[in-house]
Design a protein around this motif. Sequence first.
Motif, PDB file in Angstrom:
ATOM      1  N   ILE A 118      25.675  77.185 -19.226  1.00  0.00           N
ATOM      2  CA  ILE A 118      24.913  76.540 -20.299  1.00  0.00           C
ATOM      3  C   ILE A 118      23.543  77.182 -20.388  1.00  0.00           C
ATOM      4  O   ILE A 118      23.051  77.771 -19.416  1.00  0.00           O
ATOM      5  N   LEU A 119      22.932  77.058 -21.541  1.00  0.00           N
ATOM      6  CA  LEU A 119      21.567  77.534 -21.731  1.00  0.00           C
ATOM      7  C   LEU A 119      20.658  76.320 -21.873  1.00  0.00           C
ATOM      8  O   LEU A 119      20.924  75.427 -22.672  1.00  0.00           O
ATOM      9  N   THR A 120      19.592  76.293 -21.090  1.00  0.00           N
ATOM     10  CA  THR A 120      18.663  75.173 -21.137  1.00  0.00           C
ATOM     11  C   THR A 120      17.232  75.658 -20.962  1.00  0.00           C
ATOM     12  O   THR A 120      16.975  76.589 -20.184  1.00  0.00           O
ATOM     13  N   PRO A 121      16.277  75.035 -21.656  1.00  0.00           N
ATOM     14  CA  PRO A 121      14.874  75.382 -21.446  1.00  0.00           C
ATOM     15  C   PRO A 121      14.293  74.679 -20.219  1.00  0.00           C
ATOM     16  O   PRO A 121      13.184  75.008 -19.784  1.00  0.00           O
ATOM     17  N   THR A 122      15.015  73.721 -19.667  1.00  0.00           N
ATOM     18  CA  THR A 122      14.508  72.956 -18.529  1.00  0.00           C
ATOM     19  C   THR A 122      14.319  73.861 -17.317  1.00  0.00           C
ATOM     20  O   THR A 122      15.255  74.529 -16.873  1.00  0.00           O
ATOM     21  N   GLY A 123      13.114  73.877 -16.797  1.00  0.00           N
ATOM     22  CA  GLY A 123      12.811  74.678 -15.615  1.00  0.00           C
ATOM     23  C   GLY A 123      12.081  75.966 -15.909  1.00  0.00           C
ATOM     24  O   GLY A 123      11.584  76.623 -14.986  1.00  0.00           O
ATOM     25  N   ILE A 124      11.992  76.345 -17.182  1.00  0.00           N
ATOM     26  CA  ILE A 124      11.248  77.564 -17.530  1.00  0.00           C
ATOM     27  C   ILE A 124       9.799  77.418 -17.067  1.00  0.00           C
ATOM     28  O   ILE A 124       9.149  76.398 -17.311  1.00  0.00           O
ATOM     29  N   GLY A 125       9.312  78.430 -16.384  1.00  0.00           N
ATOM     30  CA  GLY A 125       7.931  78.408 -15.903  1.00  0.00           C
ATOM     31  C   GLY A 125       7.734  77.643 -14.614  1.00  0.00           C
ATOM     32  O   GLY A 125       6.599  77.422 -14.190  1.00  0.00           O
ATOM     33  N   THR A 126       8.837  77.216 -13.969  1.00  0.00           N
ATOM     34  CA  THR A 126       8.737  76.498 -12.696  1.00  0.00           C
ATOM     35  C   THR A 126       9.605  77.207 -11.654  1.00  0.00           C
ATOM     36  O   THR A 126      10.286  78.195 -11.939  1.00  0.00           O
ATOM     37  N   ILE A 127       9.608  76.674 -10.439  1.00  0.00           N
ATOM     38  CA  ILE A 127      10.423  77.279  -9.376  1.00  0.00           C
ATOM     39  C   ILE A 127      11.922  77.187  -9.679  1.00  0.00           C
ATOM     40  O   ILE A 127      12.721  77.911  -9.080  1.00  0.00           O
ATOM     41  N   VAL A 128      12.274  76.334 -10.609  1.00  0.00           N
ATOM     42  CA  VAL A 128      13.690  76.193 -10.978  1.00  0.00           C
ATOM     43  C   VAL A 128      14.257  77.501 -11.533  1.00  0.00           C
ATOM     44  O   VAL A 128      15.443  77.797 -11.378  1.00  0.00           O
ATOM     45  N   GLU A 129      13.404  78.317 -12.144  1.00  0.00           N
ATOM     46  CA  GLU A 129      13.899  79.536 -12.793  1.00  0.00           C
ATOM     47  C   GLU A 129      14.109  80.685 -11.812  1.00  0.00           C
ATOM     48  O   GLU A 129      14.703  81.711 -12.178  1.00  0.00           O
ATOM     49  N   GLU A 130      13.680  80.534 -10.571  1.00  0.00           N
ATOM     50  CA  GLU A 130      13.743  81.638  -9.600  1.00  0.00           C
ATOM     51  C   GLU A 130      15.173  82.105  -9.388  1.00  0.00           C
ATOM     52  O   GLU A 130      16.076  81.319  -9.111  1.00  0.00           O
ATOM     53  N   GLY A 131      15.374  83.413  -9.558  1.00  0.00           N
ATOM     54  CA  GLY A 131      16.676  84.015  -9.323  1.00  0.00           C
ATOM     55  C   GLY A 131      17.685  83.802 -10.432  1.00  0.00           C
ATOM     56  O   GLY A 131      18.859  84.156 -10.278  1.00  0.00           O
ATOM     57  N   LYS A 132      17.250  83.231 -11.549  1.00  0.00           N
ATOM     58  CA  LYS A 132      18.186  82.950 -12.635  1.00  0.00           C
ATOM     59  C   LYS A 132      17.927  83.857 -13.834  1.00  0.00           C
ATOM     60  O   LYS A 132      16.808  84.318 -14.068  1.00  0.00           O
ATOM     61  N   ARG A 133      18.981  84.095 -14.565  1.00  0.00           N
ATOM     62  CA  ARG A 133      18.892  84.942 -15.743  1.00  0.00           C
ATOM     63  C   ARG A 133      18.273  84.174 -16.903  1.00  0.00           C
ATOM     64  O   ARG A 133      18.609  83.007 -17.140  1.00  0.00           O
ATOM     65  N   LYS A 134      17.368  84.837 -17.619  1.00  0.00           N
ATOM     66  CA  LYS A 134      16.765  84.245 -18.808  1.00  0.00           C
ATOM     67  C   LYS A 134      17.349  84.904 -20.047  1.00  0.00           C
ATOM     68  O   LYS A 134      17.577  86.114 -20.065  1.00  0.00           O
ATOM     69  N   ILE A 135      17.581  84.087 -21.044  1.00  0.00           N
ATOM     70  CA  ILE A 135      18.112  84.596 -22.309  1.00  0.00           C
ATOM     71  C   ILE A 135      17.222  84.087 -23.442  1.00  0.00           C
ATOM     72  O   ILE A 135      16.902  82.892 -23.489  1.00  0.00           O
ATOM     73  N   GLU A 136      16.840  84.994 -24.321  1.00  0.00           N
ATOM     74  CA  GLU A 136      15.984  84.610 -25.442  1.00  0.00           C
ATOM     75  C   GLU A 136      16.822  84.430 -26.705  1.00  0.00           C
ATOM     76  O   GLU A 136      17.639  85.289 -27.049  1.00  0.00           O
ATOM     77  N   ILE A 137      16.644  83.297 -27.359  1.00  0.00           N
ATOM     78  CA  ILE A 137      17.339  83.017 -28.612  1.00  0.00           C
ATOM     79  C   ILE A 137      16.317  82.532 -29.635  1.00  0.00           C
ATOM     80  O   ILE A 137      15.593  81.558 -29.380  1.00  0.00           O
ATOM     81  N   ASP A 138      16.236  83.239 -30.758  1.00  0.00           N
ATOM     82  CA  ASP A 138      15.288  82.882 -31.822  1.00  0.00           C
ATOM     83  C   ASP A 138      13.868  82.712 -31.296  1.00  0.00           C
ATOM     84  O   ASP A 138      13.152  81.776 -31.657  1.00  0.00           O
TER      85      ASP A 138
END
Length: 219
Positions: A118-138
């Motif tokens: 799933i794609l979620t904005p939750t955690g962007i800019g926090t430690i939650v995003e560490e080691g995870k792939r980011k995908i940009e949409i619009d």
Amino acid sequence: MSNSKLISMEQAIEHIKDGMTVMIGGFLGVGNPHKIIDALVKKGVKDLTLIANDTAFPEVGIGKLIVNKQVKKVITSHIGTNKETGRQMTEGETEVILVPQGTLAERIRAAGAGLGGILTPTGIGTIVEEGKRKIEIDGKEYLLELPLKADVALIKGAKVDKKGNVYYQKSARNFNPIMAMAADLVIVEAEEVVEVGEIDPNDVMTPSIFVDYIVRGDD
């Protein structure tokens, strides 16, 4: 009874082996399959990877497995009501992976639906995003969160017919329905076992196709 999925508690817990990944439904003990958990505590199954919304309280439901040190890893959204989980995490005795609650639910749902994530904005800019792939949409960034699947899901139903159709009472319909779709084997603890046809089809929240076995929780 030949078409029934009813089995004894002893038969049920034989399906749960050391080292398995197990999902357990419920929210702070509500909707936990308490009788199955007690049987697992008694059996002493160990080194489990547990996927659950929370670890309840030390003396309630899932918390008993934590206190008894049967869990090596917990993937959960909340441990604040169980100090023993926090202690074991701090001391390095148990690995605890904290996942935002909505993300946890959707990762389980993704596994049940056969999605790649799933794609979620939750955690962007926090430690939650560490080691995870980011995908940009619009022009907006999202984290790719991967599905969560288990070897066994242990769920709790208020009424379950002998084919395995499940009705959940009130808030017990929290994580139980999605977990029933996201495991190789599903065992439901039934507060009440009824004949096929006694549950109104409109009230069936988990269809029988997802349920492998039923154990009585009213014995």
